[in-house]
Design a protein around this motif. Structure first.
Motif, PDB file in Angstrom:
ATOM      1  N   TYR A 131     -31.981  64.643  -6.796  1.00  0.00           N
ATOM      2  CA  TYR A 131     -31.687  64.230  -5.426  1.00  0.00           C
ATOM      3  C   TYR A 131     -32.548  65.015  -4.445  1.00  0.00           C
ATOM      4  CZ  TYR A 131     -27.572  62.231  -7.677  1.00  0.00           C
ATOM      5  OH  TYR A 131     -26.741  61.509  -8.497  1.00  0.00           O
ATOM      6  N   SER A 132     -32.600  64.516  -3.227  1.00  0.00           N
ATOM      7  CA  SER A 132     -33.284  65.218  -2.142  1.00  0.00           C
ATOM      8  C   SER A 132     -32.551  64.961  -0.843  1.00  0.00           C
ATOM      9  CB  SER A 132     -34.731  64.738  -1.989  1.00  0.00           C
ATOM     10  OG  SER A 132     -35.312  65.243  -0.786  1.00  0.00           O
ATOM     11  N   ILE A 186     -19.210  67.365   0.115  1.00  0.00           N
ATOM     12  CA  ILE A 186     -20.683  67.320   0.125  1.00  0.00           C
ATOM     13  C   ILE A 186     -21.093  66.062   0.892  1.00  0.00           C
ATOM     14  CG2 ILE A 186     -22.763  67.569  -1.281  1.00  0.00           C
ATOM     15  CD1 ILE A 186     -20.985  68.259  -3.651  1.00  0.00           C
ATOM     16  N   PRO A 187     -20.939  66.059   2.197  1.00  0.00           N
ATOM     17  CA  PRO A 187     -21.191  64.834   2.953  1.00  0.00           C
ATOM     18  C   PRO A 187     -22.679  64.527   3.089  1.00  0.00           C
ATOM     19  CG  PRO A 187     -20.708  66.642   4.448  1.00  0.00           C
ATOM     20  CD  PRO A 187     -20.516  67.182   3.053  1.00  0.00           C
ATOM     21  N   GLY A 188     -22.968  63.248   3.343  1.00  0.00           N
ATOM     22  CA  GLY A 188     -24.341  62.863   3.654  1.00  0.00           C
ATOM     23  C   GLY A 188     -24.907  61.832   2.701  1.00  0.00           C
ATOM     24  N   SER A 189     -26.099  61.346   3.049  1.00  0.00           N
ATOM     25  CA  SER A 189     -26.850  60.414   2.210  1.00  0.00           C
ATOM     26  C   SER A 189     -28.128  61.094   1.747  1.00  0.00           C
ATOM     27  CB  SER A 189     -27.174  59.136   2.988  1.00  0.00           C
ATOM     28  OG  SER A 189     -25.985  58.411   3.285  1.00  0.00           O
ATOM     29  N   PHE A 190     -28.568  60.764   0.531  1.00  0.00           N
ATOM     30  CA  PHE A 190     -29.664  61.476  -0.106  1.00  0.00           C
ATOM     31  C   PHE A 190     -30.583  60.491  -0.829  1.00  0.00           C
ATOM     32  CE2 PHE A 190     -25.815  63.951   0.030  1.00  0.00           C
ATOM     33  CZ  PHE A 190     -26.217  65.184   0.547  1.00  0.00           C
ATOM     34  N   LEU A 191     -31.828  60.916  -1.066  1.00  0.00           N
ATOM     35  CA  LEU A 191     -32.707  60.181  -1.970  1.00  0.00           C
ATOM     36  C   LEU A 191     -32.288  60.502  -3.395  1.00  0.00           C
ATOM     37  CD1 LEU A 191     -34.483  60.532   0.725  1.00  0.00           C
ATOM     38  CD2 LEU A 191     -36.440  60.173  -0.787  1.00  0.00           C
ATOM     39  N   ARG A 192     -32.323  59.481  -4.267  1.00  0.00           N
ATOM     40  CA  ARG A 192     -31.961  59.689  -5.674  1.00  0.00           C
ATOM     41  C   ARG A 192     -33.069  59.096  -6.549  1.00  0.00           C
ATOM     42  NH1 ARG A 192     -26.425  57.121  -7.468  1.00  0.00           N
ATOM     43  NH2 ARG A 192     -27.518  55.263  -6.711  1.00  0.00           N
ATOM     44  N   ILE A 193     -33.423  59.809  -7.616  1.00  0.00           N
ATOM     45  CA  ILE A 193     -34.444  59.331  -8.546  1.00  0.00           C
ATOM     46  C   ILE A 193     -34.008  59.645  -9.964  1.00  0.00           C
ATOM     47  CG2 ILE A 193     -35.793  61.472  -8.428  1.00  0.00           C
ATOM     48  CD1 ILE A 193     -38.328  59.711  -8.625  1.00  0.00           C
ATOM     49  N   ASN A 194     -34.186  58.703 -10.864  1.00  0.00           N
ATOM     50  CA  ASN A 194     -33.895  58.910 -12.279  1.00  0.00           C
ATOM     51  C   ASN A 194     -35.189  59.277 -12.991  1.00  0.00           C
ATOM     52  OD1 ASN A 194     -31.114  58.261 -12.111  1.00  0.00           O
ATOM     53  ND2 ASN A 194     -31.606  56.081 -12.122  1.00  0.00           N
ATOM     54  N   CYS A 195     -35.294  60.532 -13.427  1.00  0.00           N
ATOM     55  CA  CYS A 195     -36.449  61.042 -14.157  1.00  0.00           C
ATOM     56  C   CYS A 195     -35.924  62.035 -15.185  1.00  0.00           C
ATOM     57  CB  CYS A 195     -37.440  61.724 -13.211  1.00  0.00           C
ATOM     58  SG  CYS A 195     -38.627  60.597 -12.435  1.00  0.00           S
ATOM     59  N   THR A 196     -36.307  61.876 -16.436  1.00  0.00           N
ATOM     60  CA  THR A 196     -35.744  62.712 -17.500  1.00  0.00           C
ATOM     61  C   THR A 196     -36.384  64.095 -17.531  1.00  0.00           C
ATOM     62  OG1 THR A 196     -37.351  61.864 -19.107  1.00  0.00           O
ATOM     63  CG2 THR A 196     -35.250  60.696 -18.938  1.00  0.00           C
ATOM     64  N   GLY A 197     -35.541  65.095 -17.825  1.00  0.00           N
ATOM     65  CA  GLY A 197     -36.047  66.436 -18.115  1.00  0.00           C
ATOM     66  C   GLY A 197     -36.353  67.312 -16.920  1.00  0.00           C
ATOM     67  N   THR A 204     -33.732  55.481  -4.650  1.00  0.00           N
ATOM     68  CA  THR A 204     -32.701  54.686  -4.003  1.00  0.00           C
ATOM     69  C   THR A 204     -31.870  55.588  -3.100  1.00  0.00           C
ATOM     70  OG1 THR A 204     -31.210  55.026  -5.892  1.00  0.00           O
ATOM     71  CG2 THR A 204     -32.557  53.014  -5.887  1.00  0.00           C
ATOM     72  N   LYS A 205     -31.074  54.959  -2.266  1.00  0.00           N
ATOM     73  CA  LYS A 205     -30.195  55.707  -1.361  1.00  0.00           C
ATOM     74  C   LYS A 205     -28.867  55.998  -2.052  1.00  0.00           C
ATOM     75  CE  LYS A 205     -28.098  55.491   3.259  1.00  0.00           C
ATOM     76  NZ  LYS A 205     -27.980  54.671   4.498  1.00  0.00           N
ATOM     77  N   PHE A 206     -28.453  57.255  -2.000  1.00  0.00           N
ATOM     78  CA  PHE A 206     -27.176  57.674  -2.562  1.00  0.00           C
ATOM     79  C   PHE A 206     -26.341  58.286  -1.445  1.00  0.00           C
ATOM     80  CE2 PHE A 206     -24.651  61.318  -4.068  1.00  0.00           C
ATOM     81  CZ  PHE A 206     -23.765  60.670  -4.928  1.00  0.00           C
ATOM     82  N   THR A 207     -25.164  57.738  -1.208  1.00  0.00           N
ATOM     83  CA  THR A 207     -24.247  58.279  -0.205  1.00  0.00           C
ATOM     84  C   THR A 207     -23.082  58.937  -0.918  1.00  0.00           C
ATOM     85  OG1 THR A 207     -24.868  56.607   1.419  1.00  0.00           O
ATOM     86  CG2 THR A 207     -22.791  57.760   1.783  1.00  0.00           C
TER      87      THR A 207
END
Length: 401
Positions: free
Chosen positions: A378-379, A326-337, A317-320
């Protein structure tokens, strides 16, 4: 990634089996590494199985760190970049553009050996010149190297969305080992397809620093099989600088203010047999301008305390960022570990289980150098800036061959 390190892990960064790490020379009585040299054999002599196993994830750097940029090769002419697409809402996954939309190389599914150049024929004497009767025989043409064995791609384990699992890894991803401040460290990296078949991709914060030395990429590293496909040294220029491309704004503004540019490309030399990395393990295809929301992303990383890498699938999902620092928008993923050590791990769409490659749309990094918990990563967004950095790396790598 900005994960909390234990005191034992911090101590481990400074203590290795052979004692504190020297920066200018190899260990075990090996000859010192010359300024402009760093071959696969020298890298293998330096990065023993024991030293690789004892390497620690890079500790998070200060938020306002500024890194002086090393001398860089001239940039190629910049192409006209199409306008960025309008991003959809987070809940709606974006279909990754077709390969023809980006104009970047396709991944290697059937690696081939580097062809041996054919020597030029001897000159033919003219009619007015008598042939030399005692001419030495021409040396025999060297036999071409055998093609490298195609990397076997193990199947991924059965996965539940968002739940990470340790596994035996895939050939195209591995650990990037380096020396910094006298300690042995690592991040995660992966091969990205390029014309020279010699580029790897990681996070910018992993490779910052003029004291970053003895850098080498090891595909599909595990503690049980530390070099299943050999070792590929990050090349050096004549001045001794590792051939790494990071956006100058990331170097000058720091890991927080320029978090949207937390990406690095590095040129690696051939393995000890003379083969380029992409010929041995294949390469992922860089995709830019694909949006933030993807229905299925395969996330690969090498956790600090694990003997094997980790894999997970989930949507992004998109995370702003709401933090002005820490400005900007990033890719976000929920993955454990995914704790320290997984920084630089690829976000892959369209993963092909047969070739073990996919389209890389991100790497663990960006916001808080990848996140402040092990279960959400994040990415930086792969847009026009990352495409230009890739093109700069391709041109620079070509100029240095």
């Amino acid at each position: 990634m900005r994960r909390t390190l234990t005191m034992a892990a911090v101590v481990a960064t400074l203590l290795v089996p052979a004692g504190p790490l020297p920066v200018a020379e190899a260990v075990g009585g090996a000859a010192p590494v010359a300024v402009g040299r760093w071959s696969a054999r020298e890298a293998q002599s330096f990065w023993t199985a024991e030293r690789m196993a004892s390497a620690a994830p890079l500790p998070p750097g200060p938020a306002d760190r500024v890194d002086p940029a090393p001398p860089e090769l001239p940039e190629p002419p910049e192409p006209v970049e199409p306008a960025e697409p309008v991003e959809p809402a987070e809940e709606v996954p974006v279909v990754t553009p077709s390969p023809s939309a980006t104009g970047l190389p396709l991944p290697s599914s059937s690696p081939a050996a580097t062809p041996t150049p054919t020597p030029a024929p001897a000159p033919v004497p003219s009619a007015t010149t008598a042939p030399t009767p005692t001419r030495a025989p021409a040396p025999p043409t060297p036999a071409p190297l055998p093609a490298p064995a195609r990397a076997a791609v193990p199947p991924l384990p059965a996965l539940t969305a968002g739940i990470g699992k340790n596994f035996d890894g895939i050939p195209v991803a591995g650990r990037m080992f380096l020396v910094k401040n006298g300690g042995a460290y690592f991040c995660t990296a992966s091969v990205v397809s390029s014309p020279g078949r010699d580029l790897v991709l990681s996070a910018g914060h992993c490779l910052l620093g003029s004291d970053t030395q003895q850098v080498a990429f090891v595909p599909q590293y595990t503690r049980a099989k530390p070099r299943p496909f050999g070792m590929f040294p990050v090349l050096r220029d004549a001045g001794g600088h590792s051939k790494i491309w990071i956006d100058p704004r990331y170097r000058s503004q720091g890991v927080d203010r320029a978090a949207a540019l937390d990406v690095a490309f590095a040129q690696v030399g051939p393995d000890a047999r003379g083969f380029p990395v992409e010929a041995v393990v294949g390469g992922n295809r860089l995709v830019t301008g694909a949006g933030y929301a993807h229905a299925r992303v395969t996330l690969i990383g090498h956790p600090a305390s694990a003997a094997r890498p980790r894999v997970c699938v989930n949507r992004t999902t998109k995370f702003t960022s709401a933090d002005a620092r820490i400005p900007g928008s990033f890719l976000r993923i929920n993955c454990t570990g995914y704790p320290g050590g997984t920084s630089g791990g690829p976000f892959l769409t369209r993963y092909d289980a047969r070739t073990g490659t996919g389209d890389v749309v991100g790497v663990i990094g960006g916001w808080k150098t990848g996140g402040d918990t092990a279960d959400t990563s994040y990415s930086s967004y792969f847009g026009a800036d990352i495409r230009k950095l890739y093109e700069k790396a391709v041109a620079g790598a070509k100029a240095g061959r």
